[in-house]
Write an enzyme that holds these catalytic residues in place. Structure first.
Site, mmCIF file in Angstrom:
data_model
loop_
_atom_site.group_PDB
_atom_site.id
_atom_site.type_symbol
_atom_site.label_atom_id
_atom_site.label_comp_id
_atom_site.label_asym_id
_atom_site.label_seq_id
_atom_site.Cartn_x
_atom_site.Cartn_y
_atom_site.Cartn_z
ATOM 1 N N GLY A 1 0.788 -1.226 0.000
ATOM 2 C CA GLY A 1 0.000 0.000 0.000
ATOM 3 C C GLY A 1 0.821 1.276 0.000
ATOM 4 C CB ALA B 1 13.142 -1.721 9.177
ATOM 5 C CB SER B 2 11.455 3.096 7.031
ATOM 6 O OG SER B 2 10.529 3.257 8.062
ATOM 7 C CD GLU C 1 9.562 1.474 10.730
ATOM 8 O OE1 GLU C 1 10.709 1.819 10.373
ATOM 9 O OE2 GLU C 1 9.359 0.592 11.562
HETATM 10 S S1 SMO Z 1 7.298 -2.062 12.466
HETATM 11 MO MO1 SMO Z 1 7.956 -2.756 10.692
HETATM 12 O O1 SMO Z 1 9.599 -2.660 10.779
HETATM 13 O O2 SMO Z 1 7.135 -3.906 9.852
#
Ligand code: SMO
Length: 782
Positions: free
Chosen positions: A490, A531-532, A740
């Site tokens: 998404g 983790a972006s 994030e």
């Molecule tokens: S909170 Mo994420 O690193 O899927």
């Protein structure tokens, strides 16, 4: 820069999504497919005395009934502490105890209702602070035997402590002695649900020949394959995982969830495919959530407003199983004091087992929780010192040359948190004080306004073995297909990857296709979309694959055009001789005329971990937490303006400004979309969301009737995303992640704005209207 980087290009899959033609696991059916239902525990902590499945097994249409004692496998990410179905005892209300696969969901449910379980209820523990006291009931009796990641995670034997992360720098006692003020506070945040639009769903078939096929709504096919392989001791080559479109993950679909159970049911049913889809209440009760947090912070400051020392203890409510909780405890340990320059620090982050549903990754990986504490604390300190919260932060924030709490030196090209804060403060009108007349007018009208600011940072919490790869393959007409196994659930990352490829290959975006289905049999390796990291790592992989493709094209063209490779250029879908541009081959000619006839489709396989040398980055010293924790950091700041109705406590967010140093904006509209979505989700956890339990640990608000997430009505009147662009040296076109971050510190900025409006300190989330109204009644200072 060329044509595509920085542009606002609509996401490629919009039409499929809005017309309902995008295919999700929920939409899929395989021939002969069975449907599964699960029986869950009504108790938070109980011994299983007996399970009688005889009536269920006799029901016509039932093909498999499973209980825990039949399954010799263990699950877990960092600590292997979980069974596929509860064995011996249940550790939270909602834990799966038995499962049925049948010809329809109705039959499966009917069979579930025929299963009798006899429980012996045990004393339970729900508060992470109480859970580490000596006399607390143990959630796991056999901790300590599953130390998986080479001792990086430390369960403390015979306690409920799943992990204890320690950070030590300087000398806190000395720092406190040299401080003028010492300010100590406790802040809390409850557990929170991810609420993806698409709940968890999987179809699995364990074929009689031993191969397992899985179609799942997950954040990475490779992570699912690896964890299945570890759990069942089967080689990767015998497991096939496909991830089609996914309707939101937010961290809740990282790792594995229903996949092992579906596979075991299929095995017992002779290899027929088995589908399990979590009902919404199971998404709350059975599937893991965001961990709760109790945070204690003690800060010593000098007269001039410098932070001299800080002592922090985080107690994470991990629930019944560790899952990602231990790594969240760790990540929020090494970044857990915020982006501040602090010489003396002592931080302990305890991941604690309780009898709540268990916690996992959720957008921000712990940072939403602890920044609630850190950024509220900063405002409270500033007030105590009589310094403006903006000035106080500016005095203490990391700047080029400062040393982080893990001992890392901030470089010139690191993101700039001070610039983010400055932009946010300006945009929100920080410093504009209310006149006395305005204040009186607001009180008369019963609607009081306030402003708040907060900063944040986060780095990708990734083990060193994580990487992304991409394959770019020429089609016969010179258009390209990109295969990557990162999952876009998404965010819009695939669109950004297509832009990057079109930019590097100097070809029209319309001719670049990113393959939507991620497939472990045919796709290149990718660790996970968490983790972006996907744009950063996947973007680098696409750049490297495109460069490889160009090299291969040049080899072909060099032979055909009889020109040295060094004299060839690309542009406009052609490869030509620099000094004689009329001599060229089109991409189509290269692809069709010279490659396919030789059985050689040009395609760059790529090339692991991008340009990063990740070695040792997460190897922090176990006693002091010093070292390099991460590849990069994204910094940011929020500024908010709220209006509170003092009669009802209703909070109206008039404006949120959110600034992030993303290095380089690749796609503006998607970047803004990512920020807006994160901010709204942040507003949800700030104002509405939180698991509520009965005294015996039953989740009371496991539906969208009782658990409120933001709707269109709750979106702030204005969300303004802004970007600072300090290039990340080794990011794709200088970019770094921002998935994030927009969610982090929204809660604290709102909490700070509420103080500004009412003079009331809210210490516990969520900041419901009721909580604010009660505080107004208690305090009567407004
Ligand atoms: S909170 Mo994420 O690193 O899927």
């Amino acid at each position: 820069m060329g044509k595509y980087i920085g542009e606002s290009i609509p996401r490629m899959e919009s039409f499929e999504k809005v017309t309902g033609t995008a295919r999700y696991v929920h939409d899929m059916a395989l021939p002969g497919m069975l449907y599964a239902r699960i029986l869950t525990s009504p108790h938070a902590h109980a011994r299983i005395v007996n399970i009688d499945v005889s009536k269920a097994e006799k029901l016509p249409g039932v093909k498999a009934v499973l209980v825990g004692s039949e399954l010799p496998y263990k699950l877990g990410l960092y600590l292997v502490d979980k069974d596929i179905l509860a064995k011996g005892k249940v550790r939270y209300q909602g834990e799966a105890v038995a499962a049925v696969a049948a010809v329809s969901e109705e039959v499966a449910q009917e069979a579930i209702d025929l299963i009798d379980v006899e429980y012996d209820v045990l004393p339970a523990v729900f508060d992470p602070v109480k859970a580490i006291e000596g006399d607390a009931p143990l959630v796991h009796e056999d901790l300590g035997s599953y130390d998986y990641m080479k001792g990086v995670f430390h369960p403390v034997p015979n306690t409920n402590i799943a992990n204890h992360f320690k950070l030590r720098k300087g000398d806190v006692e000395k720092g406190f002695k040299g401080s003028q003020h010492i300010i100590e506070n406790q802040f809390t945040m409850p557990q929170v649900g991810h609420s993806p639009m698409e709940t968890h769903g999987v179809i699995a078939e364990w074929l009689p020949g031993g191969r397992i096929n899985i179609y799942t709504s997950a954040q990475s096919p490779f992570a699912v394959r690896n964890l299945m392989s570890v759990a069942f001791n089967i080689p990767h080559s015998k497991i096939h995982v496909v991830v089609p479109y996914v309707g939101g993950g937010f961290g809740g679909k990282a790792g594995i969830h229903l996949e092992p159970l579906a596979a075991c049911l299929s095995k017992k049913a002779g290899g027929r495919p088995v589908k399990i889809v979590a009902r919404r209440e199971e998404e709350f009760n059975t599937i893991p959530c965001r961990q709760g947090l109790v945070a204690r912070i003690k800060t010593g400051v000098s007269k001039e407003g410098r932070i001299m020392a800080q002592e922090i203890t985080y107690y994470w409510d991990a629930g019944a199983y560790a899952d990602y909780g231990v790594n969240i405890g760790r990540a929020s340990g090494y970044s857990g004091a915020g982006p501040y320059d602090i010489e003396n620090i002592k931080l302990d982050s305890y991941t604690v087992y309780t009898n709540h549903p268990f916690g996992t990754a959720y957008r921000g990986f712990g940072h939403v929780e602890f920044f609630w504490a850190v950024e509220r604390q900063m405002d409270i300190i500033a007030r105590e010192l009589g310094i403006d919260p903006y000035e106080f932060r500016m005095k203490n924030l990391l700047k080029p040359g400062s040393i982080t709490i893990t001992g890392e030196k901030i470089r010139e090209n690191t993101g700039r948190v001070d610039k983010c804060l400055k932009m946010a403060a300006e945009e929100i009108g920080w410093g504009k004080k209310k006149t006395e007349a305005e204040r009186i007018k607001e009180l008369k009208e019963g609607r009081v306004t306030g402003r708040g600011i907060a900063v944040l940072h986060k780095a990708p919490a990734m083990p060193t073995f994580t990487s992304s790869s991409a394959v770019i393959k020429f089609n016969e007409d010179g258009s390209v297909n990109i295969t990557t196994s990162g999952v876009d659930y998404g965010q819009g990352t695939y669109t950004a990857l297509a832009q990057i490829a079109a930019e590097v290959l100097k070809m029209p975006l319309e001719k670049v296709n990113v393959v939507w289905e991620s497939d472990t049999d045919t796709g290149p390796y990718d660790w996970q979309t968490v983790a972006s990291r996907f744009l950063l790592m996947g973007g680098n992989a696409v750049i490297n694959a495109a460069l490889d493709l160009i090299e291969q094209m040049k080899e072909v063209a060099s032979a055909v055009l009889r020109a040295p490779k060094e004299e060839l250029e690309i542009g406009d879908e052609k490869i030509y001789i620099r000094h004689n541009p009329d001599e060229f081959l089109t991409y189509r000619q290269v692809a069709m005329g010279y490659c396919y006839p030789n059985g050689n489709a040009i395609g760059g396989p790529l090339i692991g971990r991008g340009k990063y040398i990740a070695q040792g980055l997460t190897n922090l010293d176990p006693e002091t937490g010093q070292g390099l924790p991460a590849l990069d950091w994204t910094y940011g700041a929020h500024g908010v303006e709220v209006e509170i109705d003092i009669k009802t406590g209703e909070i109206n967010i008039k404006k949120i400004v959110s600034v992030f140093d993303v290095g380089k904006v690749i796609n503006r509209i998607l970047c803004e979309g990512q920020v807006t979505g994160g901010v709204v989700q942040g507003v949800g956890t700030a104002l509405y969301e939180g698991y509520v339990y009965s005294p015996d640990g039953r989740l009371l608000n496991n539906s969208f009737t009782d658990y409120k997430i933001p709707t269109a009505m709750d979106i702030p009147e204005k969300v303004k995303p802004l970007f600072v662009e300090t290039p990340q040296l080794d990011g794709p076109f200088g970019a770094r992640g921002v998935a994030e971050h927009p969610m982090i510190s929204v809660n604290s900025a709102i909490g700070n704005a509420i103080y500004d409006a009412l003079g009331i300190d809210i210490m516990d989330l969520p900041i419901t209207s009721e909580r604010v109204w009660r505080a107004i009644q208690d305090k009567k200072t407004v």
